[in-house]
Write a protein that holds these residues in place. Structure first.
Motif, mmCIF file in Angstrom:
data_model
loop_
_atom_site.group_PDB
_atom_site.id
_atom_site.type_symbol
_atom_site.label_atom_id
_atom_site.label_comp_id
_atom_site.label_asym_id
_atom_site.label_seq_id
_atom_site.Cartn_x
_atom_site.Cartn_y
_atom_site.Cartn_z
ATOM 1 N N UNK A 56 24.996 47.575 -49.370
ATOM 2 C CA UNK A 56 23.761 47.774 -49.584
ATOM 3 C C UNK A 56 23.200 46.780 -50.645
ATOM 4 N N UNK A 57 22.038 45.915 -50.407
ATOM 5 C CA UNK A 57 21.688 45.245 -51.475
ATOM 6 C C UNK A 57 21.387 45.961 -52.902
ATOM 7 N N UNK A 275 8.542 19.097 -46.524
ATOM 8 C CA UNK A 275 8.887 20.247 -46.584
ATOM 9 C C UNK A 275 10.086 20.352 -45.525
ATOM 10 N N UNK A 276 10.988 21.358 -45.758
ATOM 11 C CA UNK A 276 12.228 21.688 -44.784
ATOM 12 C C UNK A 276 12.249 23.124 -44.905
ATOM 13 N N UNK A 277 12.648 23.652 -43.757
ATOM 14 C CA UNK A 277 13.013 25.158 -43.738
ATOM 15 C C UNK A 277 14.516 25.163 -43.169
ATOM 16 N N UNK A 278 15.305 25.566 -44.081
ATOM 17 C CA UNK A 278 16.656 25.600 -43.739
ATOM 18 C C UNK A 278 17.405 26.974 -43.735
ATOM 19 N N UNK A 279 18.002 27.398 -42.769
ATOM 20 C CA UNK A 279 18.838 28.807 -42.826
ATOM 21 C C UNK A 279 19.564 29.110 -44.105
ATOM 22 N N UNK A 280 19.619 30.213 -44.553
ATOM 23 C CA UNK A 280 20.839 30.325 -45.561
ATOM 24 C C UNK A 280 21.420 31.480 -45.459
ATOM 25 N N UNK A 328 22.089 38.692 -50.950
ATOM 26 C CA UNK A 328 22.908 37.573 -51.482
ATOM 27 C C UNK A 328 22.747 36.201 -51.097
ATOM 28 N N UNK A 329 22.270 35.918 -49.927
ATOM 29 C CA UNK A 329 21.931 34.513 -49.704
ATOM 30 C C UNK A 329 20.969 33.809 -50.887
#
Length: 368
Positions: A56-57, A275-280, A328-329
């Motif tokens: 769990x977070x 701007x960039x959208x990058x998966x994390x 966590x990311x």
């Protein structure tokens, strides 16, 4: 998640001159995607069960009430529109980009359903509601779909958008997804191959949408692995340059993307992507996920290689797809950004529902 490949099909888009084309589908440019077998899948799930993962977070991903008054007013602002982005959740974002006298309202990978699944009662369930409801969106002009996985292509959402008041948006998709959309009541999509572009003209002003390569795969069932293409998008408008990575593992593709747009991103032309959208997110365990999902350290490398002035981390906090806790990311991204020496605010995350107001491009006429 990748499973054993299904039966072979004929690729109607096959072009022998393109290395990522195959007679029966598509492949990555630098690392051949190899579907994981049932034994590897069982090992992953067994390890996760034994270790009680994901844990769990410590706190739920942050959310905020969307600034609907600004979003709707900005949609009506015409030539005075301010570039902005609203994080709706996972890979779904709303971009407002000035173009001509009306501007563009753009959605990336719209998923508003409760589950990222073909079934309504099983499969990854949202941990957080969308940052905006479908009914609160302004009229959408353009939808960019990166690939056909359920957490990026949602049938109910695209049907609803196609039925929006005032007419459907333009759907721009990788090769093969247009046929899927048409079979589900959404005709008229523009299909692109990697580094192919489509021009959008408004009041004499032109924006260019380009499908960029990524290292991933496609499939909505056991029998259609790699049948449709995948990728990200660059959208270049006179006052704003934007890039969306889609879903990806790390590869040399991102240095290639930076090189492809380098001539458009000189200081005299306003520099790199605004701007960039990058998966994390969705990166653990690495032995299972590295081929298809970057971790935050790799995301920072992508930010630099594509030449982005500012990046926002997406693909986290909504669906529990892998073993890391949902909070966590952003922590790992903050660590990776500091280790790389990025300036404060160059690459971070925003709460679900938050709108960022962004500056227009400023070309430097006489760069030093």
């Amino acid at each position: 998640m990748p499973l054993l490949a299904g039966c072979q099909h004929v690729n109607p888009y096959y072009d022998a001159s393109k290395p990522h084309h195959r007679p029966d589908g598509f492949q990555n440019r630098y690392l051949e995607f190899q579907p994981k077998g049932l034994a590897e899948l069982a090992r992953w799930r067994w390890d996760a069960w034994r270790q009680d993962l994901p844990r769990p977070p410590a706190a739920p991903p942050p959310t905020t009430t969307p600034d609907l008054a600004f979003i709707q007013a900005n949609a009506r602002a015409g030539a005075a529109m301010q570039p902005s982005i609203t994080f709706i959740g996972h890979a779904t974002t709303l971009l407002q980009i000035p173009l001509g006298e009306h501007g563009l309202q753009v959605l990336t990978d719209p998923v508003f359903s409760e589950r990222a699944s073909p079934l309504s009662f099983i499969g990854p369930k949202r941990a957080q509601a969308p940052g905006m409801a479908l009914g609160d969106l302004p009229h959408i002009d353009l939808v960019l779909i990166s690939h056909n996985h359920y957490d990026h292509l949602d049938e109910a959402s695209v049907r609803a958008l196609a039925a929006q008041a005032g007419g459907p948006p333009l759907f721009v998709v990788p090769l093969g997804i247009g046929a899927w959309l048409q079979s589900h009541g959404v005709p008229g999509a523009v299909e692109l191959d990697w580094f192919d572009s489509h021009r959008i003209e408004r009041d004499g002003a032109v924006a260019e949408v380009t499908l960029t390569p990524s290292q991933h795969w496609s499939g909505r069932g056991l029998g259609d692995r790699l049948q449709t293409l995948w990728g990200g998008y660059a959208l270049l408008a006179p006052d704003f340059h934007f890039w969306f990575a889609g879903d990806t593992g790390y590869s040399r593709d991102f240095a290639d993307i930076g090189a492809h747009f380098a001539a458009r991103h000189t200081p005299a032309n306003g520099g790199g992507f605004d701007l960039a959208l990058v998966p994390i997110g969705a990166y653990e365990p690495r032995w299972f996920m590295a081929q298809q999902h970057v971790n935050p350290e790799e995301a920072v490398r992508i930010h630099r290689e594509v030449d982005s002035k500012r990046s926002i981390g997406v693909h986290w906090g909504t669906f529990a797809l892998t073993d890391e806790p949902s909070d966590q990311p952003p922590k790992d991204l903050a660590t990776a950004s500091r280790a790389a020496g990025l300036p404060e605010g160059a690459f971070g995350t925003v709460p679900i529902g938050q709108t960022l107001r962004l500056p227009r491009r400023t070309p430097i006429q006489n760069p030093a």
